[in-house]
Scaffold this motif. Sequence first.
Motif, PDB file in Angstrom:
ATOM      1  N   GLY A  33      44.512 -38.023 -10.454  1.00 23.55           N
ATOM      2  CA  GLY A  33      44.603 -38.869  -9.052  1.00 23.55           C
ATOM      3  C   GLY A  33      44.525 -38.157  -7.841  1.00 23.55           C
ATOM      4  N   GLU A  34      45.106 -37.500  -7.555  1.00 24.19           N
ATOM      5  CA  GLU A  34      44.994 -36.914  -6.254  1.00 24.19           C
ATOM      6  C   GLU A  34      44.029 -36.247  -5.136  1.00 24.19           C
ATOM      7  OE1 GLU A  34      48.187 -33.474  -6.075  1.00 24.19           O
ATOM      8  OE2 GLU A  34      48.759 -34.609  -8.201  1.00 24.19           O
ATOM      9  N   ALA A  35      42.866 -35.946  -5.669  1.00 26.28           N
ATOM     10  CA  ALA A  35      42.029 -35.261  -5.401  1.00 26.28           C
ATOM     11  C   ALA A  35      40.618 -36.472  -5.054  1.00 26.28           C
ATOM     12  CB  ALA A  35      41.134 -34.235  -5.739  1.00 26.28           C
ATOM     13  N   VAL A  36      39.957 -36.809  -4.159  1.00 27.89           N
ATOM     14  CA  VAL A  36      38.692 -37.957  -4.197  1.00 27.89           C
ATOM     15  C   VAL A  36      37.578 -37.381  -4.194  1.00 27.89           C
ATOM     16  CG1 VAL A  36      40.230 -39.483  -2.828  1.00 27.89           C
ATOM     17  CG2 VAL A  36      39.048 -37.749  -1.463  1.00 27.89           C
ATOM     18  N   ASP A  68      44.850 -36.481   2.493  1.00 28.03           N
ATOM     19  CA  ASP A  68      45.598 -35.919   3.707  1.00 28.03           C
ATOM     20  C   ASP A  68      44.350 -34.894   4.478  1.00 28.03           C
ATOM     21  OD1 ASP A  68      45.632 -34.340   1.300  1.00 28.03           O
ATOM     22  OD2 ASP A  68      47.629 -33.140   2.193  1.00 28.03           O
ATOM     23  N   LEU A  69      43.323 -34.147   3.819  1.00 29.79           N
ATOM     24  CA  LEU A  69      42.558 -32.707   4.511  1.00 29.79           C
ATOM     25  C   LEU A  69      41.726 -33.748   4.834  1.00 29.79           C
ATOM     26  CD1 LEU A  69      42.589 -30.685   1.732  1.00 29.79           C
ATOM     27  CD2 LEU A  69      43.892 -29.963   3.815  1.00 29.79           C
ATOM     28  N   LEU A  70      41.201 -35.396   4.274  1.00 25.32           N
ATOM     29  CA  LEU A  70      40.141 -35.615   5.251  1.00 25.32           C
ATOM     30  C   LEU A  70      41.025 -36.202   6.137  1.00 25.32           C
ATOM     31  CD1 LEU A  70      38.699 -37.856   1.981  1.00 25.32           C
ATOM     32  CD2 LEU A  70      37.528 -36.182   3.802  1.00 25.32           C
ATOM     33  N   ASP A  71      41.938 -37.247   6.135  1.00 29.16           N
ATOM     34  CA  ASP A  71      42.961 -37.539   7.480  1.00 29.16           C
ATOM     35  C   ASP A  71      43.254 -36.743   7.898  1.00 29.16           C
ATOM     36  OD1 ASP A  71      43.091 -39.935   5.544  1.00 29.16           O
ATOM     37  OD2 ASP A  71      44.768 -39.129   5.417  1.00 29.16           O
TER      38      ASP A  71
END
Length: 160
Positions: free
Chosen positions: A2-5, A21-24
């Motif tokens: 569940g960590e990746a989207v 967090d990379l998307l943010d």
Amino acid sequence: DGEAVRVYVDGLGDNLYTFPDLLDAAETSSDAEPPVHLLSPFDNLTIDRRRLLALFDLDYRLECYVPAAKREYGYFVLPILWGDRFVGRLDPKADRKAKVLLIRNLVFETGFREVDDFLPILAKKLHEFAGFNGCDTVSVEQTAPKRLKAPLVRALTAAG
């Protein structure tokens, strides 16, 4: 776990994944100077040449496998990423005996115009790269366009 989207990218579809967090971080704007990265031909961003072409319009190949007479950029060309775009290609060679990082060829991408802003940042990165390779100095053999060799040498001197 569940960590990746899953993400959708135009032209590439939705079979891609990243971390939230990379998307943010990508959505956060900054007034800071964009970083410069000299990427390996085997970097995760550059290894899939079709994706690189689709996302960045960068047609890239590792030319050490190409006969010397047919090379366009050099033996071991590194793509140069500035912020979110590729601005050039660099063919470096570390002469470890002389402790000199040779810039055999530096080629800017067609349409790149922000050279005055970019050269000082690149010069700092080249000194870091030289140190990483056990070199004390940086020497420029050739650039394209040719008129940028002298400004790059000045920027290297100022950054050194």
